[in-house]
Design an enzyme around this catalytic site. Sequence first.
Site, PDB file in Angstrom:
ATOM      1  N   ASN A   1     -10.050   0.036   2.138  1.00 44.67           N
ATOM      2  CA  ASN A   1      -8.616   0.154   1.875  1.00 44.67           C
ATOM      3  C   ASN A   1      -8.366   0.004   0.371  1.00 44.67           C
ATOM      4  OD1 ASN A   1      -5.879  -0.249   1.567  1.00 44.67           O
ATOM      5  ND2 ASN A   1      -5.664  -1.567   3.368  1.00 44.67           N
TER       6      ASN A   1
ATOM      7  N   CYS B   1       0.826  -1.213   0.000  1.00 47.25           N
ATOM      8  CA  CYS B   1       0.000   0.000   0.000  1.00 47.25           C
ATOM      9  C   CYS B   1       0.856   1.257   0.000  1.00 47.25           C
ATOM     10  CB  CYS B   1      -0.947  -0.015   1.189  1.00 47.25           C
ATOM     11  SG  CYS B   1      -2.058  -1.423   1.150  1.00 47.25           S
TER      12      CYS B   1
ATOM     13  N   HIS C   1      -2.532   6.584   4.965  1.00 45.86           N
ATOM     14  CA  HIS C   1      -3.099   5.436   4.250  1.00 45.86           C
ATOM     15  C   HIS C   1      -4.418   5.056   4.925  1.00 45.86           C
ATOM     16  CE1 HIS C   1      -3.756   1.666   2.434  1.00 45.86           C
ATOM     17  NE2 HIS C   1      -3.187   0.910   3.344  1.00 45.86           N
TER      18      HIS C   1
HETATM   19  O1  UT7 Z   1      -2.863  -1.914   3.864  1.00 44.76           O
HETATM   20  C1  UT7 Z   1      -2.563  -2.784   4.892  1.00 44.76           C
HETATM   21  C2  UT7 Z   1      -3.707  -3.728   5.029  1.00 44.76           C
HETATM   22  N1  UT7 Z   1      -3.939  -4.351   6.260  1.00 44.76           N
HETATM   23  C3  UT7 Z   1      -4.329  -3.728   7.396  1.00 44.76           C
HETATM   24  O2  UT7 Z   1      -4.312  -2.540   7.541  1.00 44.76           O
HETATM   25  C4  UT7 Z   1      -4.829  -4.630   8.483  1.00 44.76           C
HETATM   26  C5  UT7 Z   1      -4.583  -4.109   9.856  1.00 44.76           C
HETATM   27  N2  UT7 Z   1      -5.403  -4.871  10.814  1.00 44.76           N
HETATM   28  C6  UT7 Z   1      -6.678  -4.527  11.038  1.00 44.76           C
HETATM   29  O3  UT7 Z   1      -7.199  -3.580  10.487  1.00 44.76           O
HETATM   30  C7  UT7 Z   1      -7.416  -5.336  12.082  1.00 44.76           C
HETATM   31  O4  UT7 Z   1      -6.530  -6.221  12.720  1.00 44.76           O
HETATM   32  C8  UT7 Z   1      -8.633  -6.131  11.491  1.00 44.76           C
HETATM   33  C9  UT7 Z   1      -9.725  -5.192  11.062  1.00 44.76           C
HETATM   34  C10 UT7 Z   1      -8.183  -6.992  10.331  1.00 44.76           C
HETATM   35  C11 UT7 Z   1      -9.197  -7.041  12.588  1.00 44.76           C
HETATM   36  O5  UT7 Z   1      -9.594  -6.239  13.694  1.00 44.76           O
HETATM   37  P1  UT7 Z   1      -9.125  -6.613  15.170  1.00 44.76           P
HETATM   38  O6  UT7 Z   1      -9.751  -5.660  16.070  1.00 44.76           O
HETATM   39  O7  UT7 Z   1      -7.614  -6.680  15.139  1.00 44.76           O
HETATM   40  O8  UT7 Z   1      -9.752  -8.025  15.341  1.00 44.76           O
HETATM   41  P2  UT7 Z   1      -9.035  -9.397  15.741  1.00 44.76           P
HETATM   42  O9  UT7 Z   1      -8.313  -9.957  14.546  1.00 44.76           O
HETATM   43  O10 UT7 Z   1      -8.266  -9.187  17.004  1.00 44.76           O
HETATM   44  O11 UT7 Z   1     -10.290 -10.311  16.051  1.00 44.76           O
HETATM   45  C12 UT7 Z   1     -11.189  -9.995  17.111  1.00 44.76           C
HETATM   46  C13 UT7 Z   1     -12.380 -10.906  16.974  1.00 44.76           C
HETATM   47  C14 UT7 Z   1     -12.012 -12.353  16.717  1.00 44.76           C
HETATM   48  O12 UT7 Z   1     -12.957 -13.173  17.374  1.00 44.76           O
HETATM   49  P3  UT7 Z   1     -12.609 -13.830  18.803  1.00 44.76           P
HETATM   50  O13 UT7 Z   1     -11.388 -14.658  18.574  1.00 44.76           O
HETATM   51  O14 UT7 Z   1     -12.364 -12.668  19.725  1.00 44.76           O
HETATM   52  O15 UT7 Z   1     -13.840 -14.602  19.100  1.00 44.76           O
HETATM   53  C15 UT7 Z   1     -12.168 -12.506  15.240  1.00 44.76           C
HETATM   54  O16 UT7 Z   1     -12.458 -13.836  14.845  1.00 44.76           O
HETATM   55  O17 UT7 Z   1     -13.162 -10.499  15.859  1.00 44.76           O
HETATM   56  C16 UT7 Z   1     -13.362 -11.615  14.986  1.00 44.76           C
HETATM   57  N3  UT7 Z   1     -13.464 -11.123  13.624  1.00 44.76           N
HETATM   58  C17 UT7 Z   1     -14.615 -10.728  13.081  1.00 44.76           C
HETATM   59  N4  UT7 Z   1     -15.878 -10.696  13.553  1.00 44.76           N
HETATM   60  C18 UT7 Z   1     -16.832 -10.210  12.748  1.00 44.76           C
HETATM   61  C19 UT7 Z   1     -12.453 -10.951  12.731  1.00 44.76           C
HETATM   62  N5  UT7 Z   1     -12.971 -10.451  11.584  1.00 44.76           N
HETATM   63  C20 UT7 Z   1     -14.291 -10.305  11.783  1.00 44.76           C
HETATM   64  C21 UT7 Z   1     -15.337  -9.830  10.974  1.00 44.76           C
HETATM   65  N6  UT7 Z   1     -16.592  -9.793  11.496  1.00 44.76           N
HETATM   66  N7  UT7 Z   1     -15.149  -9.403   9.714  1.00 44.76           N
END
Ligand code: UT7
Length: 332
Positions: A280, A114, A250
Amino acid sequence: MAAYGLITGWGKYLPRRVLTNEELEKMVDTSDEWIASRTGIRERRIVADDETVSTMAVEAGKRALEVAHLAPSSLDLIIVGTNSPDRLVPGSAFLVQHAIGATKAAAFDIAAGCSSFIHALATAYQFISSGAYENILVVGSDAVSRYINWEDRGTCILFGDGAGAVVVQAKGVASDMLQFLLGSDGGGADLLYVPGVCDRTTGTPPNGHHVIMEGREVFKFAVTTMAEASRQVVKDAGLQISDIDLFIPHQANDRIIQAAARSLGIPSEKVFVNLEHYGNLSAASPAVALCEAVEQGRLKAGDLVILVAFGAGLSWAAMVLRWQPLASKEKV
Ligand code: UT7
């Protein structure tokens, strides 16, 4: 940093098709509430079957050339920052060159996650300040939806498609680009990637080429890196963060943007955010954001701007610009 070159034109292209959070609720186990509160994204654009990185880049590029009052035949170089090129070989920049009739332009792509657009922009300024070229089209274009696993809720909610472009020209006056900084840490290459045709870790992927991401790790890297890169580039430019009029980060996740801005002490009215509607946009993200900041009157002559991005690579890039829009009215 002695340099020449001014941004004299800007343009964007977003595909028509809107994919909302509500639609995603029907595709994977997620909710509008989760996506909006964890990312700030409500909808994103998705390419039509006949659209690609190069077709979007052509549209954005044509608009940028119009604003710059520059004929495609005057271009010396086209650089396309992208992570989802139409073809593995050659780069999408060649398809753009032909489609817009840039008959004497050289062309190449830059793939730096990105951060690709800012890498491409920094490269363009180098060609101009060296005296090699006078007129360069720089594009950030990505169709990451083509690489999404639509069953992976950790990635399919985040990305959208689009393109942004700027024209950079030698104008014989001091550059609007005051400082840039590019960085890499290939040790983090496995945190965010799309497997290639002969990938060293996965081999040829049996289920297609999908985005693979360790979201939490990328999140931590993003907050720290966007803040540190911004701090450093501003310091290298001999400025202070309080001098900055607009922070254009970004557009990956609103929580990342707000955490970086907080760490830098930049108030929210100086932070540009448009990810609610686009998600994004990968390489297109800073390009479209810059273009919209101009269109929305968020930038006036003399304003100091930080452009900053992070992404796959791992990569990062930051730039300080002193915005000089009047230059676009000058004759080439
Ligand atoms: O250009 C670079 C591109 N990449 C990025 O910028 C990614 C950077 N990371 C992020 O933006 C975040 O880490 C995410 C948006 C991808 C995820 O958010 P998070 O607050 O870090 O969530 P997490 O991965 O810690 O997951 C928290 C919970 C999990 O459930 P449990 O284990 O607590 O039960 C996930 O399974 O949220 C769950 N989860 C979702 N629930 C509903 C993960 N994705 C989703 C979803 N909908 N789409």
